[in-house]
Design a protein around this motif. Structure first.
Motif, PDB file in Angstrom:
ATOM      1  N   UNK A 207      55.963  37.314  22.671  1.00  0.00           N
ATOM      2  CA  UNK A 207      54.914  37.048  23.319  1.00  0.00           C
ATOM      3  C   UNK A 207      55.187  37.995  24.609  1.00  0.00           C
ATOM      4  N   UNK A 208      54.054  38.245  25.051  1.00  0.00           N
ATOM      5  CA  UNK A 208      53.952  39.183  26.535  1.00  0.00           C
ATOM      6  C   UNK A 208      53.972  38.263  27.841  1.00  0.00           C
ATOM      7  N   UNK A 209      54.790  38.102  28.521  1.00  0.00           N
ATOM      8  CA  UNK A 209      54.745  37.381  29.839  1.00  0.00           C
ATOM      9  C   UNK A 209      54.429  38.099  30.891  1.00  0.00           C
ATOM     10  N   UNK A 210      53.375  37.918  31.843  1.00  0.00           N
ATOM     11  CA  UNK A 210      53.376  38.465  32.920  1.00  0.00           C
ATOM     12  C   UNK A 210      54.362  37.639  34.088  1.00  0.00           C
ATOM     13  N   UNK A 211      55.032  38.652  34.496  1.00  0.00           N
ATOM     14  CA  UNK A 211      56.149  38.107  35.329  1.00  0.00           C
ATOM     15  C   UNK A 211      55.903  37.749  36.793  1.00  0.00           C
ATOM     16  N   UNK A 212      54.795  38.085  37.505  1.00  0.00           N
ATOM     17  CA  UNK A 212      54.161  37.758  38.593  1.00  0.00           C
ATOM     18  C   UNK A 212      53.722  36.194  38.564  1.00  0.00           C
ATOM     19  N   UNK A 213      52.858  36.226  37.189  1.00  0.00           N
ATOM     20  CA  UNK A 213      52.349  34.627  37.290  1.00  0.00           C
ATOM     21  C   UNK A 213      52.767  33.783  36.201  1.00  0.00           C
ATOM     22  N   UNK A 214      53.686  34.230  35.188  1.00  0.00           N
ATOM     23  CA  UNK A 214      54.357  33.591  34.308  1.00  0.00           C
ATOM     24  C   UNK A 214      53.507  33.030  33.285  1.00  0.00           C
ATOM     25  N   UNK A 215      52.465  33.795  32.892  1.00  0.00           N
ATOM     26  CA  UNK A 215      51.282  33.413  32.102  1.00  0.00           C
ATOM     27  C   UNK A 215      51.502  34.489  30.855  1.00  0.00           C
ATOM     28  N   UNK A 216      51.297  34.019  29.657  1.00  0.00           N
ATOM     29  CA  UNK A 216      51.218  34.548  28.382  1.00  0.00           C
ATOM     30  C   UNK A 216      49.900  35.534  28.335  1.00  0.00           C
ATOM     31  N   UNK A 217      50.232  36.792  28.288  1.00  0.00           N
ATOM     32  CA  UNK A 217      49.128  37.792  28.371  1.00  0.00           C
ATOM     33  C   UNK A 217      49.239  38.579  26.965  1.00  0.00           C
ATOM     34  N   UNK A 218      49.893  38.245  25.933  1.00  0.00           N
ATOM     35  CA  UNK A 218      49.931  39.200  24.639  1.00  0.00           C
ATOM     36  C   UNK A 218      50.658  38.222  23.639  1.00  0.00           C
ATOM     37  N   UNK A 219      50.316  38.349  22.419  1.00  0.00           N
ATOM     38  CA  UNK A 219      51.326  38.116  21.445  1.00  0.00           C
ATOM     39  C   UNK A 219      51.174  38.944  19.972  1.00  0.00           C
ATOM     40  N   UNK A 220      52.346  38.559  19.359  1.00  0.00           N
ATOM     41  CA  UNK A 220      52.394  39.254  18.196  1.00  0.00           C
ATOM     42  C   UNK A 220      53.285  38.279  17.213  1.00  0.00           C
ATOM     43  N   UNK A 221      52.710  37.843  15.981  1.00  0.00           N
ATOM     44  CA  UNK A 221      52.969  36.878  15.343  1.00  0.00           C
ATOM     45  C   UNK A 221      53.343  37.682  14.001  1.00  0.00           C
ATOM     46  N   UNK A 222      54.748  37.852  13.514  1.00  0.00           N
ATOM     47  CA  UNK A 222      55.192  38.377  12.244  1.00  0.00           C
ATOM     48  C   UNK A 222      55.562  37.290  11.256  1.00  0.00           C
ATOM     49  N   UNK A 223      55.096  37.025  10.101  1.00  0.00           N
ATOM     50  CA  UNK A 223      55.406  35.955   9.273  1.00  0.00           C
ATOM     51  C   UNK A 223      56.194  36.768   8.029  1.00  0.00           C
ATOM     52  N   UNK A 224      56.734  36.250   7.293  1.00  0.00           N
ATOM     53  CA  UNK A 224      57.607  36.775   6.022  1.00  0.00           C
ATOM     54  C   UNK A 224      57.077  35.893   4.808  1.00  0.00           C
ATOM     55  N   UNK A 225      56.823  36.906   3.874  1.00  0.00           N
ATOM     56  CA  UNK A 225      56.615  35.976   2.611  1.00  0.00           C
ATOM     57  C   UNK A 225      57.566  36.315   1.563  1.00  0.00           C
ATOM     58  N   UNK A 226      58.486  36.723   1.909  1.00  0.00           N
ATOM     59  CA  UNK A 226      59.767  37.147   0.988  1.00  0.00           C
ATOM     60  C   UNK A 226      59.603  38.535   0.402  1.00  0.00           C
ATOM     61  N   UNK A 227      58.569  39.195   0.561  1.00  0.00           N
ATOM     62  CA  UNK A 227      58.476  40.468   0.261  1.00  0.00           C
ATOM     63  C   UNK A 227      58.038  41.639   1.423  1.00  0.00           C
ATOM     64  N   UNK A 228      57.138  41.205   2.419  1.00  0.00           N
ATOM     65  CA  UNK A 228      57.018  41.899   3.377  1.00  0.00           C
ATOM     66  C   UNK A 228      56.537  41.062   4.744  1.00  0.00           C
ATOM     67  N   UNK A 229      56.478  41.504   5.695  1.00  0.00           N
ATOM     68  CA  UNK A 229      55.956  40.872   6.909  1.00  0.00           C
ATOM     69  C   UNK A 229      54.520  41.367   7.199  1.00  0.00           C
ATOM     70  N   UNK A 230      54.067  40.138   7.548  1.00  0.00           N
ATOM     71  CA  UNK A 230      52.589  40.345   7.931  1.00  0.00           C
ATOM     72  C   UNK A 230      52.375  40.204   9.436  1.00  0.00           C
ATOM     73  N   UNK A 231      51.736  40.983   9.897  1.00  0.00           N
ATOM     74  CA  UNK A 231      51.517  41.032  11.503  1.00  0.00           C
ATOM     75  C   UNK A 231      50.381  40.490  11.782  1.00  0.00           C
ATOM     76  N   UNK A 232      50.315  39.167  12.452  1.00  0.00           N
ATOM     77  CA  UNK A 232      49.113  38.537  12.713  1.00  0.00           C
ATOM     78  C   UNK A 232      48.868  38.213  14.267  1.00  0.00           C
TER      79      UNK A 232
END
Length: 147
Positions: free
Chosen positions: A51-76
């Motif tokens: 997650x990307x957190x805005x340090x002034x407001x403590x709010x989430x301003x971005x995400x990067x979710x990487x899952x693993x299927x045993x063979x490759x990572x998927x960026x979601x």
């Protein structure tokens, strides 16, 4: 000078902020099977969620979710709050995400809407290559399957 945001690993307390961001960006929600349990399971199976957190407001301003299927990572669910796009936050988040892939020595795959040129340009700049003319199909409602 310190950046006005912090990229860090997801923790369960982030869930509400993540959902808010996903609603703002159209990235996810319950209708897509995105919930706390799924996030926790994907991390336990070898994935990573930043997650990307805005340090002034403590709010989430971005995400990067990487899952693993045993063979490759998927960026979601890679996205930045709309008013903060094109500020370099997305590039920093992508670099952090790809560092995880490099550390694991596992290839990374992603899907992107063909009209999302901002994202496509970022992904190409980071070394992603177009895989080919594939159509992607999904069944979200497994309860409705026959058999």
């Amino acid at each position: 000078m310190a950046k006005p945001y912090n990229i860090r690993e997801y923790c369960p307390n982030d869930y509400r902020g993540v959902l808010t961001l996903w609603q703002q960006t159209g990235l996810g929600g319950a209708h897509r099977g995105d919930n706390e349990k799924t996030i926790a399971l994907s991390i336990a199976l070898g994935g990573k969620f930043f997650v990307v957190e805005d340090t002034a407001t403590d709010t989430i301003v971005g995400t990067s979710w990487m899952t693993f299927d045993g063979r490759r990572l998927h960026l979601h669910h890679f996205g930045i709050q709309p008013q903060l796009q094109k500020t370099g936050i997305g590039t920093d988040l992508a670099i952090e995400s790809l560092a995880f892939a490099k550390e694991k020595k596992i290839q990374v795959k992603l899907e992107v809407h063909k009209d999302n040129l901002k994202a496509i340009n970022l992904y190409r700049k980071l070394g992603f290559e177009y895989l080919g003319d594939y159509d992607v199909y999904i069944i979200r409602d497994v309860e409705g399957l026959k058999g």
